[in-house]
Design a protein around this motif. Structure first.
Motif, PDB file in Angstrom:
ATOM      1  N   UNK A  17       0.824  -1.211   0.000  1.00  0.00           N
ATOM      2  CA  UNK A  17       0.000   0.000   0.000  1.00  0.00           C
ATOM      3  C   UNK A  17       0.858   1.260   0.000  1.00  0.00           C
ATOM      4  N   UNK A  18       0.196   2.375  -0.197  1.00  0.00           N
ATOM      5  CA  UNK A  18       0.875   3.673  -0.212  1.00  0.00           C
ATOM      6  C   UNK A  18       0.069   4.662   0.619  1.00  0.00           C
ATOM      7  N   UNK A  19       0.763   5.478   1.397  1.00  0.00           N
ATOM      8  CA  UNK A  19       0.118   6.542   2.170  1.00  0.00           C
ATOM      9  C   UNK A  19       0.352   7.866   1.449  1.00  0.00           C
ATOM     10  N   UNK A  20      -0.744   8.552   1.122  1.00  0.00           N
ATOM     11  CA  UNK A  20      -0.651   9.841   0.430  1.00  0.00           C
ATOM     12  C   UNK A  20      -1.084  10.935   1.404  1.00  0.00           C
ATOM     13  N   UNK A  42      -4.859  15.409   5.281  1.00  0.00           N
ATOM     14  CA  UNK A  42      -5.661  14.228   4.969  1.00  0.00           C
ATOM     15  C   UNK A  42      -4.704  13.135   4.490  1.00  0.00           C
ATOM     16  N   UNK A  43      -4.798  11.968   5.096  1.00  0.00           N
ATOM     17  CA  UNK A  43      -3.940  10.853   4.699  1.00  0.00           C
ATOM     18  C   UNK A  43      -4.817   9.754   4.104  1.00  0.00           C
ATOM     19  N   UNK A  44      -4.565   9.421   2.864  1.00  0.00           N
ATOM     20  CA  UNK A  44      -5.323   8.375   2.180  1.00  0.00           C
ATOM     21  C   UNK A  44      -4.406   7.174   1.970  1.00  0.00           C
ATOM     22  N   UNK A  45      -4.815   6.022   2.490  1.00  0.00           N
ATOM     23  CA  UNK A  45      -4.088   4.784   2.237  1.00  0.00           C
ATOM     24  C   UNK A  45      -4.706   4.139   1.003  1.00  0.00           C
ATOM     25  N   UNK A  46      -3.896   3.932  -0.022  1.00  0.00           N
ATOM     26  CA  UNK A  46      -4.391   3.327  -1.261  1.00  0.00           C
ATOM     27  C   UNK A  46      -3.612   2.045  -1.542  1.00  0.00           C
ATOM     28  N   UNK A  47      -4.268   1.116  -2.236  1.00  0.00           N
ATOM     29  CA  UNK A  47      -3.611  -0.147  -2.559  1.00  0.00           C
ATOM     30  C   UNK A  47      -2.874  -0.053  -3.887  1.00  0.00           C
ATOM     31  N   UNK A  48      -2.376  -1.182  -4.362  1.00  0.00           N
ATOM     32  CA  UNK A  48      -1.580  -1.191  -5.590  1.00  0.00           C
ATOM     33  C   UNK A  48      -2.379  -0.772  -6.817  1.00  0.00           C
ATOM     34  N   UNK A  49      -3.719  -0.839  -6.714  1.00  0.00           N
ATOM     35  CA  UNK A  49      -4.579  -0.424  -7.819  1.00  0.00           C
ATOM     36  C   UNK A  49      -5.052   1.023  -7.649  1.00  0.00           C
ATOM     37  N   UNK A  50      -4.486   1.702  -6.657  1.00  0.00           N
ATOM     38  CA  UNK A  50      -4.814   3.093  -6.343  1.00  0.00           C
ATOM     39  C   UNK A  50      -6.242   3.259  -5.828  1.00  0.00           C
ATOM     40  N   UNK A  51      -6.802   2.187  -5.280  1.00  0.00           N
ATOM     41  CA  UNK A  51      -8.132   2.240  -4.671  1.00  0.00           C
ATOM     42  C   UNK A  51      -7.992   2.576  -3.188  1.00  0.00           C
ATOM     43  N   UNK A  52      -8.903   3.394  -2.692  1.00  0.00           N
ATOM     44  CA  UNK A  52      -8.841   3.827  -1.300  1.00  0.00           C
ATOM     45  C   UNK A  52      -9.078   2.660  -0.351  1.00  0.00           C
ATOM     46  N   UNK A  53      -8.213   2.532   0.647  1.00  0.00           N
ATOM     47  CA  UNK A  53      -8.362   1.513   1.687  1.00  0.00           C
ATOM     48  C   UNK A  53      -8.950   2.137   2.950  1.00  0.00           C
ATOM     49  N   UNK A  54      -8.364   3.251   3.391  1.00  0.00           N
ATOM     50  CA  UNK A  54      -8.839   3.934   4.597  1.00  0.00           C
ATOM     51  C   UNK A  54      -8.304   5.365   4.583  1.00  0.00           C
ATOM     52  N   UNK A  55      -8.985   6.248   5.309  1.00  0.00           N
ATOM     53  CA  UNK A  55      -8.575   7.649   5.385  1.00  0.00           C
ATOM     54  C   UNK A  55      -8.319   8.055   6.832  1.00  0.00           C
ATOM     55  N   UNK A  56      -7.390   8.980   7.000  1.00  0.00           N
ATOM     56  CA  UNK A  56      -7.079   9.549   8.307  1.00  0.00           C
ATOM     57  C   UNK A  56      -6.973  11.069   8.151  1.00  0.00           C
ATOM     58  N   UNK A  57      -6.974  11.764   9.282  1.00  0.00           N
ATOM     59  CA  UNK A  57      -6.718  13.200   9.198  1.00  0.00           C
ATOM     60  C   UNK A  57      -6.095  13.709  10.489  1.00  0.00           C
ATOM     61  N   UNK A  58      -5.397  14.823  10.359  1.00  0.00           N
ATOM     62  CA  UNK A  58      -4.844  15.510  11.519  1.00  0.00           C
ATOM     63  C   UNK A  58      -4.826  17.004  11.234  1.00  0.00           C
ATOM     64  N   UNK A  59      -5.040  17.793  12.278  1.00  0.00           N
ATOM     65  CA  UNK A  59      -4.966  19.247  12.178  1.00  0.00           C
ATOM     66  C   UNK A  59      -3.700  19.731  12.870  1.00  0.00           C
ATOM     67  N   UNK A 152     -19.254   4.189   1.574  1.00  0.00           N
ATOM     68  CA  UNK A 152     -18.515   5.201   0.824  1.00  0.00           C
ATOM     69  C   UNK A 152     -19.455   5.949  -0.107  1.00  0.00           C
ATOM     70  N   UNK A 153     -19.282   7.245  -0.170  1.00  0.00           N
ATOM     71  CA  UNK A 153     -20.146   8.096  -0.984  1.00  0.00           C
ATOM     72  C   UNK A 153     -19.783   7.991  -2.467  1.00  0.00           C
ATOM     73  N   UNK A 154     -20.762   8.192  -3.352  1.00  0.00           N
ATOM     74  CA  UNK A 154     -20.457   8.213  -4.793  1.00  0.00           C
ATOM     75  C   UNK A 154     -19.449   9.316  -5.103  1.00  0.00           C
ATOM     76  N   UNK A 155     -18.557   9.046  -6.025  1.00  0.00           N
ATOM     77  CA  UNK A 155     -17.505  10.013  -6.349  1.00  0.00           C
ATOM     78  C   UNK A 155     -18.079  11.340  -6.848  1.00  0.00           C
ATOM     79  N   UNK A 156     -19.180  11.284  -7.591  1.00  0.00           N
ATOM     80  CA  UNK A 156     -19.779  12.526  -8.098  1.00  0.00           C
ATOM     81  C   UNK A 156     -20.389  13.348  -6.965  1.00  0.00           C
ATOM     82  N   UNK A 172     -16.477   8.842   3.557  1.00  0.00           N
ATOM     83  CA  UNK A 172     -17.699   8.515   4.295  1.00  0.00           C
ATOM     84  C   UNK A 172     -18.093   9.592   5.294  1.00  0.00           C
ATOM     85  N   UNK A 173     -17.443  10.746   5.221  1.00  0.00           N
ATOM     86  CA  UNK A 173     -17.705  11.808   6.200  1.00  0.00           C
ATOM     87  C   UNK A 173     -17.729  13.165   5.515  1.00  0.00           C
TER      88      UNK A 173
END
Length: 205
Positions: A17-20, A42-59, A152-156, A172-173
């Protein structure tokens, strides 16, 4: 008001995976009278197909921000799974009140979202407590107004939501970016719903 700073950093982590990391701030975050101005990460963990696995955030409070501290955060986040958990969205959206009780001001919004198939899990109009680095979660309320969805919400839909300058939007938030933006939350959600209905009608044609 608009985004005046945005910086992206990516790191390889476990399981291929990759953390963006996306660090950004808005123009009013730097206003001299704004003691709560923050960089949002905002930290997005994505897999090898660039699909979102989980999201995090910090201020990060702008007045206390340090580049070295931020780089240490990236390093520790990328290497320590247990450390990450504290920044999971789920910790800010734990509702300890009766789950059947909905804030009166947001009730109609919740009903419309559910009728549109965007099923909600938790919602809150936000508290009046001052927040600094992270919201105070002690009483089960988030300082920020928010709606958390079951799926998960629709991308549009996400794309439309991101056009509102008062929102932070995850998969989802949807939440207020700042405590003082809570007063705009319901109105902006109503406008978002109206725009989403137009999209639905167009797709049916």
């Amino acid at each position: 008001m608009g985004i005046i700073f945005e910086e992206k950093t990516s790191r390889k982590i476990e399981n291929g995976n990759k953390a963006v990391f996306t660090l950004f701030a808005y123009s009013d975050d730097f206003h001299p009278d704004n003691d709560e101005g923050c960089y949002t990460c905002i930290v997005r963990i994505v897999n090898e197909y660039n699909s979102l696995v989980v999201e995090y955030y910090r201020l990060f409070l702008i007045k206390n921000f340090d580049e070295k501290h931020y780089k240490n955060f990236i390093r520790k986040f990328s290497s320590n799974i247990e450390y990450r958990d504290q920044f999971d969205y789920k910790h800010d959206y734990i509702e300890r009140r009766d789950p059947n009780i909905i804030d009166e001001e947001i009730g109609e919004v919740i009903a419309e979202l559910n009728n549109l198939g965007l099923n909600t899990q938790y919602s809150c109009q936000g508290t009046k407590d001052i927040w600094s680095d992270r919201p105070n979660k002690g009483d089960g309320h988030s300082v920020m107004a928010y709606i958390k969805f079951l799926e998960k919400l629709p991308s549009s839909f996400i794309h439309l939501a991101k056009e509102c300058r008062y929102f932070d939007v995850g998969s989802q938030v949807i939440s207020s970016k700042k405590r003082e933006y809570n007063i705009y939350f319901v109105k902006c959600m109503q406008e978002l719903i109206d725009r989403w209905k137009i999209v639905i009608l167009k797709n049916r044609d």
